[in-house]
Design a protein around this motif. Structure first.
Motif, mmCIF file in Angstrom:
data_model
loop_
_atom_site.group_PDB
_atom_site.id
_atom_site.type_symbol
_atom_site.label_atom_id
_atom_site.label_comp_id
_atom_site.label_asym_id
_atom_site.label_seq_id
_atom_site.Cartn_x
_atom_site.Cartn_y
_atom_site.Cartn_z
ATOM 1 N N ALA A 656 39.950 41.072 37.989
ATOM 2 C CA ALA A 656 39.619 40.388 39.239
ATOM 3 C C ALA A 656 39.715 38.877 39.052
ATOM 4 C CB ALA A 656 38.219 40.788 39.689
ATOM 5 N N LEU A 657 39.212 38.392 37.910
ATOM 6 C CA LEU A 657 39.315 36.961 37.631
ATOM 7 C C LEU A 657 40.774 36.533 37.592
ATOM 8 C CD1 LEU A 657 36.614 36.508 34.872
ATOM 9 C CD2 LEU A 657 36.756 35.227 37.002
ATOM 10 N N GLN A 658 41.592 37.356 36.950
ATOM 11 C CA GLN A 658 43.012 37.024 36.860
ATOM 12 C C GLN A 658 43.647 37.006 38.245
ATOM 13 O OE1 GLN A 658 43.658 40.024 33.680
ATOM 14 N NE2 GLN A 658 45.205 38.585 32.973
ATOM 15 N N SER A 659 43.238 37.958 39.091
ATOM 16 C CA SER A 659 43.839 38.003 40.428
ATOM 17 C C SER A 659 43.483 36.755 41.219
ATOM 18 C CB SER A 659 43.383 39.261 41.162
ATOM 19 O OG SER A 659 42.097 39.061 41.701
ATOM 20 N N LEU A 660 42.358 36.139 40.874
ATOM 21 C CA LEU A 660 41.947 34.919 41.569
ATOM 22 C C LEU A 660 42.648 33.688 41.010
ATOM 23 C CD1 LEU A 660 38.100 35.437 41.847
ATOM 24 C CD2 LEU A 660 39.790 35.600 43.691
ATOM 25 N N GLY A 661 43.462 33.897 39.966
ATOM 26 C CA GLY A 661 44.196 32.768 39.420
ATOM 27 C C GLY A 661 43.746 32.316 38.047
ATOM 28 N N ALA A 662 42.867 33.090 37.418
ATOM 29 C CA ALA A 662 42.398 32.683 36.095
ATOM 30 C C ALA A 662 43.503 32.886 35.075
ATOM 31 C CB ALA A 662 41.168 33.489 35.693
ATOM 32 N N ARG A 663 43.798 31.838 34.309
ATOM 33 C CA ARG A 663 44.780 31.987 33.248
ATOM 34 C C ARG A 663 44.086 32.536 32.020
ATOM 35 N NH1 ARG A 663 47.951 26.285 33.988
ATOM 36 N NH2 ARG A 663 47.281 26.063 36.143
ATOM 37 N N ILE A 745 47.756 43.605 36.424
ATOM 38 C CA ILE A 745 46.432 43.551 37.041
ATOM 39 C C ILE A 745 46.254 44.670 38.053
ATOM 40 C CG2 ILE A 745 44.899 42.110 38.434
ATOM 41 C CD1 ILE A 745 46.722 39.746 37.365
#
Ligand SMILES: Nc1ncnc2c1ncn2[C@@H]1O[C@H](COP(=O)(O)OP(=O)(O)OP(=O)(O)O)[C@@H](O)[C@H]1O
Ligand SMILES: [Mg+2]
Lengths: 753, 260
Positions: A656-663, A745
């Motif tokens: 979920a963090l990655q989907s929000l743009g977290a590298r 993801i």
């Protein structure tokens, strides 16, 4: 079984990893077997090689005197021997092979029942002029000149009592003739009842019997009750330490076992939910889950048990070769073997049952969606933490995630603490032992110490006086005694000695010509001995009272007595058995016999003595290092495995963090922030525990030996321990983030397995 | 139930351009086809519904467009960037700046409050907004989805509908060019589903391109266009804002077995 194979086929990597982790855990329990394997090997050797229960040096005895001793109550067998230390002359064949310059000639009666020779090559000696050489000294067929006599080496071997010493075993009469006073000077006595007090009773009777002919003991008798060996005392100390580490290893192994089993079952939450949704009943599902866990544990036993046997034998062999010089045969401690198998299965069964209950009771809808059932905000503490927004959002996630599963967080911290604790304890023990060794030398001023090889006090009174007359030289006595059944070193030193600079805690040195003594402060403290007390000291010929006038900090268990007094009290007035020198150079001239008629001496420099204890220490460090590595490794593996599980459970969150743009850098940052505090707390706790553990172990040695040892923390090891912990956590983070970003993801969030 | 199609500010400029888009899992006989040979263009400001029977590739297509999955082959340009060959971190940065995603089961961070979940999207979106600004934006957005009094609640303390509204606030707070929602109402009851859907149409009315996946044909009927999928392929696309075409789309969807 077929179900298990199905599991293996489906997820081979995971199952193999579990089997390996469990095998290592089971193998680590093998550390517990080291003391028994070691002692077992020794005791087998004792049985086989006929070791006596009482070993003692005597004034020269003839055959008849020895014969009479057999009539003493409770004596099962007596064997006399003639033991004499002589110079080894460079000789045909053996000279270049051996770097030794003195050798023990040991004459053994052919019909003896004790002190049997173990022949490695060749045969036993059958008459005068023939000898069996100790291993490494010579080969069969060599000719050897020792003590002015020529011997034919007919075999290679050793008796357990003298194992590790350079010795030539030959004809009893021939060797007796070479010994001072012509006669046998050594007794090995086997008792029917071999408890300590029975042995002491025998010694009293033997003393009395010898006294009728004007004979006496020349050294303090060595008691070997209950089938122990002379090296047992040393070995037991090492074994006890190893045993304590073994308990650590066992505990850590159990944690690993529990976390691995737990993982195995928790991973099947979704699968179980599906089966339940399809109408599967809980009871059979639970049984199936338990069977999987037990099956995998059983498979691990196949690797783990032999691994444990290997671990225990390798370390036992290291101990025995290093400290005893014997190479043991492979031994198996069945109790530990069966215990670890049963323990592993029962442990797996218990953990599996609990996990299976949790998995089968999980809320069906949540489990089907493959979401973990640990919501945040259920407890008051979690809600209040959430109400206190401090730090960045990522930090908040990190902190709260640790609070989300407090049980697991505590377990991880405990495991890190265990790994760090052991990793700190082992070098701390090593530095403590090291410091102890040098502290025990501190008061001694000599550069060279030459101790007579033979029992009794072989240095004549006139020679002792002459030695004292040479500047920088001094004669002394080094013997043993016993106070309340505690064996102590008994030092005879001149009242004006320059060799021993007593570090007095209280009182003063003994006055010349008085029955006074200084006692080791640590020993006195533990035994309740005070200045002004009179202590009864049992010496070779009998018991003598001394008044305690001083307490010395010497990290030993020793008494210091005026040399003249001690010589007289051991029945050899004026004599001595040690020559000390303040400098290294002139000792050769002194001991080569041209100036003084000195007996065979074992000469060592202070540096050599220190190096020797250093070598012993290195061996201990290697052995403990090996065990420590096993324990710390298993603990680290346990940390890794439970951390990976919890990160696996949080894969949706990371996705979920990655989907929000977290590298990936962000994810690493999050996990670092999450693990670092756990690592820090675990490390701090581990260091404290390691320090306390060191104190506990050293303390138990201090009280069981009634001696001051002192603790020196291995502060130098802390950076390495911390570094290794950080490295492990970083590796964990990298692995977790790598696996989180490798899978699309969308796939992770779908929850598809 | 809903107010039906309303005029939208559609600019005839492509926001999504997929050519021969294919996503296959595995190889050989056991390969699973997600989507295959999809050509699709979605303009800025459009409200597009993706419908089709289960397993037809709707979610796969949505994930590809949202940049949370990578196609096996084909080209995909979204918001002016070719995203089909992007590296993990580049793609993450791109998502943060350009897409808002609403999931069927919300996927809120369980340890963060509603307010924090929304703030997190701003922080990860890389706008560089300061903390104060972020907080204000998050609060405003929560107010807009009707959660004015709930910003301090944790996901575990909220109903499904409330959680999904936080999800929408989180997706919109960065003002993305594209909003992708995969069955955003699937886990909600009718009333909550309705509220959520109303929010999405409102978003589209404000100029954001919205792609939503649904099984509910009544909801789909509110879209500018309906993309019907069968067996990993686009079966039909209705013409823009043409009620006739829309009807055709619905008919196709019905013929392929999508339950209303
Ligand atoms: N990770 C995956 N691995 C293998 N196959 C997959 C994977 N994800 C999807 N598929 C397959 O791709 C096809 C399309 O799946 P997708 O989830 O896109 O369907 P959908 O239209 O969203 O269905 P639903 O309406 O049930 O959500 C299905 O046949 C599915 O089995
Ligand atoms: Mg779908």
């Amino acid at each position: 079984m077929s179900g298990l194979l199905g599991q293996v086929r489906r997820a081979p990597g995971r199952i193999i990893a579990s089997v390996l982790a469990l095998s290592l855990a089971i193998g680590a329990i093998g550390v517990l077997a080291i003391p028994t394997v070691t002692e077992g090997s020794l005791h087998a050797a004792v049985e086989r090689d006929g070791l006596g229960d009482i070993i003692v040096g005597t004034t020269p005895l003839d055959r008849q005197q020895v014969e009479l001793l057999r009539g003493i109550p409770n004596v099962a067998s007596v064997s006399a021997a003639a033991v004499v230390a002589v110079e080894l002359d460079a000789a045909a064949g053996a000279g270049e092979r051996s770097a030794v310059d003195t050798v023990r000639l040991i004459g053994l009666a052919p019909d003896r029942e004790l002190d049997l020779l173990r022949i490695d090559a060749g045969r036993v000696a059958t008459g005068p002029g023939e000898v069996v050489a100790s291993p490494g000294l010579a080969e069969p067929g060599d000719r050897i000149v020792a003590g002015g006599r020529t011997f034919d080496v007919v075999g290679v071997g050793a008796a357990l009592l003298w194992v590790g010493a350079d010795a030539l075993y030959g004809d009893i009469d021939e060797m007796a003739a070479l010994a001072r006073g012509a006669g046998t000077n050594h007794l090995s006595i086997l008792a029917v009842f071999d408890d300590e007090s029975s042995l002491r009773a025998i010694v009293a009777d033997v003393r009395e019997a010898l006294a009728t002919d004007g004979d006496t003991f020349t050294e303090f008798p060595e008691y070997l009750p209950d089938g122990t060996t002379p090296i047992d005392a040393d070995i037991r100390q090492v074994s006890t330490l190893i045993g304590m580490l073994g308990v650590m290893a066992g505990l850590v192994a159990l944690v690993l076992l529990a976390s691995t089993t737990n993982t195995l079952i928790t991973e099947r939450t979704r699968e179980v939910a599906v089966m339940r949704a399809l109408g599967g009943r809980r009871r059979p599902l639970r049984r199936r889950l338990r069977r999987i866990a037990i099956g995998i544990t059983a498979a691990s036993l196949v690797v783990g048990l032999p691994l444990g046997v290997v671990i225990s034998n390798v370390i036992a062999r290291m101990v025995l070769e290093e400290f005893v010089g014997i190479t043991p045969e492979v031994a198996v401690d069945w109790r530990v073997l069966v215990g670890s198998a049963v323990g592993a299965l029962i442990g797996a069964r218990l953990v599996a049952a609990r996990a299976a209950r949790r998995v089968t009771n999980a809320q069906l809808a949540a489990a089907l969606r493959d979401r973990e059932g640990a919501p945040f905000g259920a407890s008051w503490l979690q809600r209040s933490i959430a109400a206190l927004p401090t730090g960045g959002l990522i930090s908040r996630i990190a902190t709260r995630s640790s609070l989300r599963r407090p049980g697991r967080t505590v377990a991880v911290v405990a495991q890190i603490a265990a790994a760090v604790g052991v990793a700190f304890l082992v070098p701390s023990l090593a530095t403590s032992v090291n410091e102890y060794n040098s502290a025990a030398f501190e008061s001694w001023q000599w550069e060279v110490s030459a101790v007579a090889e033979d029992a009794g006090l072989p240095i004549d009174a006139a020679v002792a006086d002459a030695v004292d007359g040479v500047a920088g030289f001094e004669a002394g006595i080094y013997t043993f005694g016993s106070i309340d059944d505690w064996e102590v070193d008994a030092w005879g030193i001149r009242h004006d000695t320059v060799m021993f600079d007593a570090d007095l805690r209280a009182g003063r040195a003994p006055a010349p010509g008085e029955h006074e003594t200084m006692v080791s402060a640590g020993f006195a403290e533990r035994r309740g001995i005070d200045i002004g007390d009179t202590i009864e000291v049992e010496l070779a010929p009998g018991t003598v009272p001394y008044e305690v006038v001083g307490l010395v900090d010497d990290y030993s268990r020793a008494i210091y007595i005026d040399r003249e007094i001690l010589a007289a009290d051991v029945g050899a007035p004026g004599r001595a058995n040690v020559v000390w020198s303040l400098s290294e150079t002139p000792i050769g001239a002194l001991i080569d016999g041209s100036r003084f008629d000195l007996p065979t001496l074992d000469v060592s420099t202070a540096e050599e003595v220190r190096a020797e204890s250093g070598a012993g220490r290195d061996a201990i460090v290697v052995i403990f290092g090996a065990i420590g590595a096993i324990v710390a490794g298993v603990a680290a593996l346990a940390v890794m495995s439970s951390m990976l599980v919890s990160l696996f459970e949080r894969r949706h969150e990371l996705a979920a963090l990655q989907s929000l743009g977290a590298r990936r850098r962000r994810l690493r940052g999050l996990l670092v922030r999450e693990l670092l505090p756990l690592g820090a707390v675990g490390t701090a706790l581990g260091l404290v525990l390691g320090g306390l553990g060191t104190r506990g172990i050293i303390g138990s040695f201090e009280s069981s030996n009634a001696v001051d040892i002192g603790v020196v923390d291995a502060v130098g090891a802390i950076p390495f321990v911390v570094g290794a912990t950080v490295l492990m956590l970083v590796a964990l983070v990298l692995v977790a983030v790598r696996s989180a970003s490798r899978r699309p993801i969308a796939v992770t969030l779908r929850g598809a397995a | 139930m809903h107010t039906g199609p309303e005029p939208h500010a559609v600019v005839h400029e492509p926001l999504v351009e997929a050519r021969d888009l294919t996503r296959i899992w595995g190889k050989g006989a056991g390969a699973q086809i997600g989507v295959t040979g999809v050509d699709l263009r979605i303009d800025r400001g459009e409200l597009v519904a993706i419908v089709g029977p289960s397993g037809s590739g709707k979610s796969t297509l949505g994930a590809l467009i949202a940049g949370i999955d990578t196609p096996t082959s084909g080209s995909l340009v979204v918001a002016g960037t070719r995203i089909d060959r992007m590296k993990v971190d580049q793609l993450a940065a791109w998502r943060g700046a350009n897409v808002g995603i609403v999931f069927q089961d919300f996927h809120l961070l369980p340890t963060l409050t509603a307010q924090e979940n929304v703030e997190l999207a701003i922080e990860l979106g890389g706008s560089g907004a300061g903390r104060r600004l972020r907080r204000r934006a998050a609060r405003t957005m929560l107010d807009r989805v009707g959660l004015g009094g709930h910003h301090r609640k944790l996901p575990a303390q909220m109903s499904g509908g409330e959680q999904q509204r936080v999800g929408i606030a989180r997706a919109l707070v960065t003002q993305p060019a594209l909003l992708v929602a995969d069955e955003p109402t699937g886990a909600l009851d009718q009333a909550n589903g309705h509220v959520v859907f109303e929010l999405l149409t409102a978003v589209a009315r404000n100029g954001t391109t919205v792609v939503f996946i649904t099984h509910d044909l009544a909801l789909a009927a509110a879209a500018d266009r309906i993309v019907s999928m069968i067996d990993g392929q686009v079966a039909s696309v209705t013409a823009q804002r043409s009620s006739g075409a829309l009807a055709t789309g619905i008919t196709t969807a019905m013929a392929t077995g999508v339950a209303p």
